[in-house]
Each structure stands twice: as structure tokens, then as C-alpha cells.
Design an enzyme around this catalytic site. Structure first.
Site, mmCIF file in Angstrom:
data_model
loop_
_atom_site.group_PDB
_atom_site.id
_atom_site.type_symbol
_atom_site.label_atom_id
_atom_site.label_comp_id
_atom_site.label_asym_id
_atom_site.label_seq_id
_atom_site.Cartn_x
_atom_site.Cartn_y
_atom_site.Cartn_z
ATOM 1 N N SER A 91 -4.445 -6.269 -0.876
ATOM 2 C CA SER A 91 -5.044 -5.262 0.005
ATOM 3 C C SER A 91 -6.289 -5.722 0.757
ATOM 4 C CB SER A 91 -5.390 -3.997 -0.793
ATOM 5 O OG SER A 91 -4.251 -3.182 -0.940
ATOM 6 N N LYS A 94 -6.374 -5.489 4.519
ATOM 7 C CA LYS A 94 -6.890 -4.346 5.273
ATOM 8 C C LYS A 94 -8.179 -4.689 6.027
ATOM 9 C CE LYS A 94 -4.807 -0.743 2.359
ATOM 10 N NZ LYS A 94 -4.115 -1.554 1.331
ATOM 11 N N SER A 287 -8.252 2.272 -0.050
ATOM 12 C CA SER A 287 -7.138 1.328 0.023
ATOM 13 C C SER A 287 -5.855 2.054 0.389
ATOM 14 C CB SER A 287 -6.957 0.567 -1.301
ATOM 15 O OG SER A 287 -6.246 -0.638 -1.081
#
Length: 448
Positions: A91, A94, A287
Site C-alpha cells: 500500500s 498509494k 489506506s
């Protein structure tokens, strides 16, 4: 402790940031020292390496660990370990998506959801523009304020009532996005376990299903990241909109049907998402996978690429080329894909760009980072029992977790108040967040 949320070198960017985007709360950590003055002594790379040696050797993931640490102000390299090796970033992808969206769209851009005239006076079409945060009814006390179907239905009803229309057929159009609804390298389990919904241009609450227990209570908190997802997000959104139209005085005849709105169709009503700055903060803080995928597709649309996983990947990587950041090869916007490869150097360089006072549009990349032992995906980490409590309130970072992958990229103040930017990414069967927390805490505790 407000300075913990901004970073000393980014202070000049605060005045230029979008007015609706406010910093998230910083850590409530009574024993955390305040950062020292901006002229704090520079970090000695050799002493920093010594400070990292023990927690790194004890982490059990040394063989699969890449790391890069720089001084936020001078950009001096302080620690380098396989920093140019492309690794699965989970993640922390991102961060790439956030910077690409802010650079391309600007922090003030919004995503519209519209109702347009259908093929006949008795038909209206709900057109999704890609806002995954669209909700049934907005909470005026919630930040950021979300677009709601309740407001959209009220606007639509007002327009139709002025025309004397009291009943309509409802179509719904999700054609703003193309391609597969699941990303390359995604597992069906991501949806089954509630980590994400399939990706659509029309969806409600990121595709979250409403679950009611035997007592009639909704047992999923509003805004929750995890939970069961509806099997057909566009249809589910249209069904809720039909109900809201009915409550607003317009009868919907029959069931909502998939439709394709004409390009020149008359707009009857429209609502807009929070600004991109707030969407970036949300996807980093929580997230949130669906918000990340939406941002990536908006980049694709703005750059004339196909609004699909493949088109979004091409668009985002083109932005990286424009910014001069090498070592980024993405397959999705959220980091769920195991096909993505990003170097720890690239993650760090993007965060350094966000600290640049000459790039205030990138600032939400910093303000959206979770704070250790306080907010977001770091809220439950860096506790006194963790062994990493020295980083509480001082580490602000994006987390990343997949099977065999753990990542952490963000900023940290040292014991002397120096702001560092770092990325630690472990691709190893034993990779865990706590192991990387110890490394970031070592940076915070460094009197180097």
C-alpha cells in the site's frame, strides 16, 4: 505538537494549501519530546547506521529489506540499502498515486455524480463519474463532507417537479470507467475478505454492504475500511437512489436499468466529491483501496488515457517521468497488485518532493500520513509494549502489508529535531510491520 503533522521544511507550504484540507490530529503521546529548532544538527550517516544495526539484524528480514533515508532539508543520503531494487511495495503504492493525482488534477479538483435526461422525458439516468465516497446521506459534522444521493435526489426532484413530472424510469451509467473490475495480480479474496470492492465509476460508500444483525442494528461502523461488499456496486447505488427519489416525491417505475447517457444529455442535478486533497488524505490515512483506484483513474482521464487499470498505470508512470522520479512500475493505484515494483529510493523522493515549499499542491501527501500510536493505519502501533514507543508521535508514515510484504515510508523527527524522510520495504516471508516500526523508531531515537 502541531509541527509533528507538517514537517519543519514544509512549513512554508501550509499557507498555500487548500482551505478545506485540514491536518489530521497528531499523537496524544505525553512523553514525546517536541522537535528542536529548525537549525538542529545534521545527522551523521555513520552514527545513524550504527543506530540501525541492532534492530535491523534482529528484524529477521535483512535479506529481503530495502531502505533509503535522507535529510528532508539538504536531501543528503543518510542510509542506503538496496534502494534501487524494485520491490513489491504493497500500500505504499498509494504515495505514488497521491502525488500523481495532486500533480495532475490539483488539490481542488472534484469528481461529479450527475443525473441527466434520458432517452425520453420519462427517463432519467444516474451517471457515475468515479466518486467512490458517494454516500446515501451526508453527515454535516463529518470531515470531509461527502456527496450524497439524498442531496442529488432532492435536486432532481425539484427540477422534475417544476416540469410537472412525478414519475420516471431510472437508468444508471457507469461507463466512465473501462476494462476489468479487478486489478492485475489481485486475488478474489481481497473482495471476499472486505479489503476492497471491485472498481466501478458508480458506487456507494466504496461498495460497502449494509449488514443488519438480528436486532436490526447496522454492525459496520460508518466509514469503516473493512467489511462485506455488494456484488454489483452500480446497481446497488441506483437502487438506493431510486429510494431517495421516492422519498423526495418522485415515483420510480420499475427497477433501475443499466443505460448509456447521451454525451450531450441535459444535466438535471449534480453533486461533487470532496476535493482531491481530501481524497488523498483519506486514501493515505485509512489506506482506502477504492479511493486510491479512483484517483488513479482520474489521472488517466485527465491525461487522455483509457480509464482502466492499464490506462491508469500508464498515466501515473508518465507523471513520474515528468517529475524525474525513476524506479516506479505500477499495475494498480492501491498497491494490492503483486505485479507492482517500486524502489525505496522512489518512495522517499516522492515524499521529499511533497516537502518542497515550491510544490504546495503536493502537501496533502504529507498531511495524510498516519501518525504513530495515534491515527490511521499506525493508530495501534508504536505502543509502550511494542518496543517501538520511541517513535510515537514522531513517525508519520504510510504502511503497506501483503503476504510476505511489509512496507513503511514517511517522515520522522530525530531526537535532535532533524526531519528525515525514509522508506523501508521488506519482501520476505517473515516481513511484519512491527519489525519495520523498530527501524523507524531507531531513527526517532537517534541523537546522531
Amino acid at each position: 505538537m502541531f509541527v509533528l503533522a507538517t514537517g519543519l521544511v514544509a512549513r512554508d507550504a501550509i499557507a498555500a494549501r487548500p482551505p478545506e484540507t485540514v491536518p489530521v490530529p497528531v499523537a496524544v503521546a505525553e512523553t514525546v519530546p517536541l522537535p528542536a529548532a529548525a537549525d538542529a544538527a545534521a545527522v551523521d550517516p555513520a552514527r545513524l547506521a550504527d543506530k540501525l544495526d541492532d534492530p535491523m539484524s534482529q528484524s529477521g528480514v535483512v535479506e529481503g529489506l530495502s531502505a533509503y533515508v535522507v535529510d528532508a532539508e539538504t536531501h543528503q543520503e543518510l542510509y542506503v540499502r538496496d534502494a534501487d531494487e524494485g520491490v513489491v511495495p504493497a500500500s505504499t503504492t498509494k504515495i505514488v498515486t497521491a502525488v500523481a493525482a495532486l500533480h495532475t488534477l490539483g488539490p481542488d479538483a472534484r469528481i461529479a455524480t450527475e443525473v441527466v435526461r434520458g432517452s425520453s422525458p420519462e427517463e432519467v439516468v444516474l451517471v457515475g463519474g468515479g466518486d467512490p465516497t458517494l454516500t446515501e446521506h451526508a453527515d454535516p459534522d463529518r470531515y470531509p463532507r461527502l456527496a450524497s444521493l439524498e442531496e442529488l435526489a432532492a435536486q432532481t426532484a425539484d427540477t422534475l417537479s417544476e416540469e410537472g413530472v412525478t414519475a420516471v424510469r431510472l437508468g444508471y451509467d457507469e461507463s466512465a470507467y473501462t476494462g476489468e473490475a479487478l486489478g492485475p495480480g489481485w486475488k478474489q479474496g481481497y473482495i471476499d475478505e472486505g479489503s476492497t470492492a471491485s472498481v466501478h465509476a458508480l458506487m456507494l460508500d466504496c461498495g460497502m454492504a449494509t449488514v443488519v444483525d438480528e436486532c436490526g442494528r447496522i454492525d459496520i461502523p460508518v466509514g469503516s475500511k473493512y467489511g462485506p461488499r455488494v456484488s454489483d456496486p452500480p446497481l446497488a447505488a441506483a437502487q438506493v437512489f431510486a429510494r431517495k427519489l421516492g422519498e423526495a416525491g418522485i415515483t420510480v417505475v420499475g427497477e433501475p436499468q443499466a443505460a448509456l447517457a447521451a454525451a450531450d444529455a441535459e444535466t438535471l442535478a449534480s453533486v461533487s466529491s470532496p476535493p482531491v486533497s481530501a481524497l488523498v488524505e483519506k486514501t493515505l490515512m485509512d489506506s482506502d483501496n477504492n479511493v486510491a483506484e479512483a484517483l488513479a483513474r482520474q489521472v488517466a482521464i485527465a491525461r487522455g488515457e483509457e480509464p482502466s487499470f492499464e490506462g491508469a498505470a500508464r498515466a501515473v508512470m508518465a507523471v513520474m517521468d515528468e517529475l524525474g522520479v525513476e524506479g516506479v512500475r505500477v499495475s494498480d493505484g492501491s498497491g494490492l497488485s503483486v505485479d507492482t515494483r517500486i524502489t525505496s529510493r522512489a518512495l522517499t523522493e516522492l515524499l521529499v518532493l511533497a516537502t518542497d515549499p515550491d510544490r504546495p499542491e503536493l502537501y496533502p501527501t504529507l498531511s495524510g500520513l498516519p501518525t504513530a500510536h495515534s491515527t490511521g493505519s499506525l493508530g495501534e502501533r508504536y505502543s509502550p509494549a511494542s518496543g517501538a514507543s520511541g517513535g510515537a508521535g514522531l513517525v508519520r508514515a504510510k504502511t503497506g502489508t501483503l503476504n510476505g510484504v511489509s512496507a513503511l515510508a514517511g517522515t520522522v523527527h530525530t531526537a535532535q529535531g532533524r526531519l528525515l524522510v525514509f522508506a523501508f520495504v521488506a519482501n520476505h516471508p517473515g516481513a511484519t510491520g512491527p519489525a519495520l516500526d523498530l527501524l523507524a523508531a531507531a531513527l526517532a531515537e537517534c541523537g546522531c
